[in-house]
Design a protein around this motif. Structure first.
Motif, PDB file in Angstrom:
ATOM      1  N   VAL A   1       0.837  -1.205   0.000  1.00 17.90           N
ATOM      2  CA  VAL A   1       0.000   0.000   0.000  1.00 17.90           C
ATOM      3  C   VAL A   1       0.869   1.252   0.000  1.00 17.90           C
ATOM      4  N   GLY A   2       0.333   2.310  -0.601  1.00 20.40           N
ATOM      5  CA  GLY A   2       0.988   3.605  -0.539  1.00 20.40           C
ATOM      6  C   GLY A   2       2.191   3.757  -1.437  1.00 20.40           C
ATOM      7  N   CYS A   3       2.296   2.905  -2.475  1.00 24.71           N
ATOM      8  CA  CYS A   3       3.444   3.047  -3.374  1.00 24.71           C
ATOM      9  C   CYS A   3       3.269   4.308  -4.220  1.00 24.71           C
ATOM     10  N   ARG A   4       4.344   4.743  -4.808  1.00 23.37           N
ATOM     11  CA  ARG A   4       4.267   5.922  -5.676  1.00 23.37           C
ATOM     12  C   ARG A   4       3.285   5.650  -6.810  1.00 23.37           C
ATOM     13  N   GLY A   5       2.428   6.611  -7.061  1.00 21.27           N
ATOM     14  CA  GLY A   5       1.445   6.471  -8.130  1.00 21.27           C
ATOM     15  C   GLY A   5       0.123   5.878  -7.678  1.00 21.27           C
ATOM     16  N   GLU A   6       0.021   5.453  -6.398  1.00 23.55           N
ATOM     17  CA  GLU A   6      -1.235   4.870  -5.921  1.00 23.55           C
ATOM     18  C   GLU A   6      -2.183   5.998  -5.496  1.00 23.55           C
ATOM     19  N   LEU A   7      -2.907   6.527  -6.464  1.00 22.06           N
ATOM     20  CA  LEU A   7      -3.905   7.556  -6.203  1.00 22.06           C
ATOM     21  C   LEU A   7      -5.010   6.982  -5.317  1.00 22.06           C
ATOM     22  N   PRO A   8      -5.775   7.830  -4.629  1.00 28.06           N
ATOM     23  CA  PRO A   8      -6.859   7.324  -3.771  1.00 28.06           C
ATOM     24  C   PRO A   8      -7.796   6.376  -4.501  1.00 28.06           C
TER      25      PRO A   8
ATOM     26  N   PRO B   1       3.413  -1.608   3.894  1.00 26.75           N
ATOM     27  CA  PRO B   1       3.472  -0.210   3.442  1.00 26.75           C
ATOM     28  C   PRO B   1       4.694  -0.028   2.537  1.00 26.75           C
ATOM     29  N   TYR B   2       4.528   0.700   1.456  1.00 31.36           N
ATOM     30  CA  TYR B   2       5.627   0.940   0.510  1.00 31.36           C
ATOM     31  C   TYR B   2       6.762   1.693   1.192  1.00 31.36           C
ATOM     32  N   SER B   3       7.981   1.306   0.866  1.00 29.96           N
ATOM     33  CA  SER B   3       9.170   1.950   1.413  1.00 29.96           C
ATOM     34  C   SER B   3      10.075   2.370   0.265  1.00 29.96           C
ATOM     35  N   GLU B   4      10.501   3.617   0.280  1.00 31.99           N
ATOM     36  CA  GLU B   4      11.387   4.127  -0.765  1.00 31.99           C
ATOM     37  C   GLU B   4      12.740   3.412  -0.689  1.00 31.99           C
ATOM     38  N   ARG B   5      13.206   2.874  -1.813  1.00 31.92           N
ATOM     39  CA  ARG B   5      14.506   2.208  -1.840  1.00 31.92           C
ATOM     40  C   ARG B   5      15.421   2.927  -2.819  1.00 31.92           C
ATOM     41  N   PRO B   6      16.615   3.326  -2.374  1.00 32.36           N
ATOM     42  CA  PRO B   6      17.553   4.043  -3.260  1.00 32.36           C
ATOM     43  C   PRO B   6      17.852   3.232  -4.515  1.00 32.36           C
ATOM     44  N   GLY B   7      17.902   3.941  -5.646  1.00 32.04           N
ATOM     45  CA  GLY B   7      18.294   3.293  -6.898  1.00 32.04           C
ATOM     46  C   GLY B   7      17.173   2.604  -7.645  1.00 32.04           C
TER      47      GLY B   7
ATOM     48  N   LYS C   1      -0.460   4.328   6.451  1.00 35.84           N
ATOM     49  CA  LYS C   1      -0.910   3.592   7.643  1.00 35.84           C
ATOM     50  C   LYS C   1      -2.412   3.369   7.605  1.00 35.84           C
ATOM     51  N   ARG C   2      -3.153   4.384   7.159  1.00 35.55           N
ATOM     52  CA  ARG C   2      -4.614   4.246   7.087  1.00 35.55           C
ATOM     53  C   ARG C   2      -4.997   3.150   6.098  1.00 35.55           C
ATOM     54  N   ARG C   3      -4.356   3.147   4.948  1.00 32.83           N
ATOM     55  CA  ARG C   3      -4.660   2.141   3.925  1.00 32.83           C
ATOM     56  C   ARG C   3      -4.268   0.737   4.415  1.00 32.83           C
ATOM     57  N   ALA C   4      -3.110   0.642   5.054  1.00 35.23           N
ATOM     58  CA  ALA C   4      -2.666  -0.654   5.576  1.00 35.23           C
ATOM     59  C   ALA C   4      -3.663  -1.178   6.605  1.00 35.23           C
TER      60      ALA C   4
END
Length: 446
Positions: A310-317, A339-345, A361-364
């Motif tokens: 949940v909550g990845c980049r591009g996940e609009l409501p 929950p989506y986590s930003e990973r370098p690279g 957190k709400r979506r999860a």
């Protein structure tokens, strides 16, 4: 040449983070060291060797790895500290500079852990060595066999490593390299050895196990058919299988097989086709739904676990709402929510729309509530039925636990628990939920 005498009587402590594959590999490291005379340190006992097997799937995982290293160093002053796993591969030099660390081994080098450990162990030490050995992702070629049970009843058989699926959010291909595997014959041999040791259940593990066969020009379905013939192993489970690699033939075979259980774990990641495209996943919701419905058609009582991010980049409501409704309408049993986590690279960083932490957190939470509803409804359907349960060892005077063929957790009250039930498949009648609704109560039949 490895001088095993230097290891005789030494004590080792192990700490594993992350996936079942990591736990399996740590168990194999432990077994190899035990064969050299190394004793596993008891709880609270200081160790001479500390091995931390790390994960790097999220930023939180990285943080937990650092915490675990610091804790092991603090609790075992003077110990020789080895760090391996995904975080070690991705951030080898950084990890090697952590105070107290002696040796960092990447994904290619961990297969030769004992040689590296022996070489480093023989060097004069004033303070810690801070050595790191890693190669570039494209040069990760080794496959370290692993079939271990550690402290569990179930064995974990590593059938594949690495991944060629470069999903935009994921660092695993960079940490573990390209997809590779051993031969079916070698895996059958390992399963036979597990059976000879008294094993009853084996879980097939890997990074992308449906991709099995790239190295050997074999197919996953053929591996399943070969393992199904191994005498003594009464249960096989497939840990996780990408929906695009889960053939209809495989589902049909599992439905009629001798030992493959009606239990599947299928990564979805998102129930929005728009988000799946952004993730570079290789299927859409229509294909995913087809696989789930086919499993349920062939095996109505099958347990189906699903990974969702949940909550990845591009996940609009509206994308999340589509995901929620999609999952709500599917006959799945349990959701593993991340929950989506930003990973370098990673390529995902180029996607402009960002979901804030509070909304993640709400979506999860919303999906976890749905998961609980689905799991409890599935368990409730089993009440009153008879089932075969593989029981696991319990402390004296405590309730015993085990799992049915379709992965329902079962609790046998302490009054009925017997030491001889450990690692035995026993027929029970399933009763009501236990006190915290994590299992169904059971009564031995006969």
């Amino acid at each position: 040449m490895i001088d095993t005498s230097a290891f005789q009587g030494k004590k080792a402590a192990y700490y594993t983070l992350g996936c079942k594959l990591n736990f399996s590999e740590t168990s194999t490291f432990g077994k190899t060291l035990a064969d050299m005379g190394v004793i596993t340190a008891a709880k609270g006992e200081q160790a001479d060797i500390c091995l931390i097997n790390t994960c790097s799937v999220t930023e939180v995982a990285d943080h937990k790895c650092r915490q675990a290293i610091h804790r092991m160093v603090r609790q075992n002053p003077g110990a020789f500290v080895v760090v391996t796993g995904c975080y070690a591969q991705l951030e080898g030099e950084t990890v090697s500079q952590i105070p107290g660390v002696d040796l960092v081994l990447g994904s290619n080098e961990k297969a030769n852990l004992i040689q590296y450990l022996s070489d480093a162990w023989s060097q004069p030490r004033e303070g810690h060595l801070h050595q790191h050995h890693t190669v570039k992702t494209k040069d990760i070629k080794t496959f370290q066999p692993s079939c271990s049970r550690g402290n569990r009843t179930r064995y974990f058989l590593k059938v594949q490593d690495g991944c060629n699926y470069f999903c935009t959010y994921c660092t695993i291909p960079f940490a573990r390299g390209q997809s590779r595997n051993p031969t079916i014959a070698s895996l059958v041999e390992q399963a036979q050895q597990a059976a000879a040791e008294g094993g009853k259940e084996i879980v097939l593990t890997g990074v992308n196990i449906g991709d099995f066969g790239r190295t050997t020009n074999e197919q996953f379905i053929d591996l399943v058919k070969a393992l199904d013939q191994v005498e003594g192993i009464e249960r096989f489970r497939i840990s996780s299988l990408e929906p695009d690699l889960m053939s209809d033939e495989l589902i049909d075979y599992c439905a009629h097989s001798r030992a493959f259980m009606p239990h599947f774990h299928v990564p979805l990641q998102s129930g929005s086709d728009e988000v799946l495209k952004l993730m570079h996943r290789r299927y859409d919701t229509q294909l995913f739904a087809h696989k789930i419905h086919l499993i349920k058609e062939k095996m109505p009582h099958a347990f189906i676990g699903v990974d969702v991010m949940v909550g990845c980049r591009g996940e609009l409501p509206e994308c999340f709402e589509a995901c929620y409704e999609f999952l709500k309408g599917l006959p799945v049993t349990q959701l593993h929510v991340f929950p989506y986590s930003e990973r370098p690279g990673t390529a995902a960083l180029r996607i402009p729309y960002v979901v804030d932490d509070k909304e993640k957190k709400r979506r999860a939470h919303q999906l976890l509530v749905l998961s609980d509803e689905k799991t409890q409804a599935f368990y409730a359907e089993q009440i009153g039925q008879e089932a075969d349960v593989l029981f696991e060892k319990a402390a004296r005077g405590k309730a015993m636990h085990g799992f049915t063929e379709n992965y329902v957790r079962v609790e046998l009250p302490a009054s009925q628990a017997r030491e001889e039930y450990d690692n035995q498949i026993i027929r029970v009648k399933l009763g009501d939920f236990n006190h915290d609704k994590t299992a169904l109560k059971a009564e031995i039949i006969g």
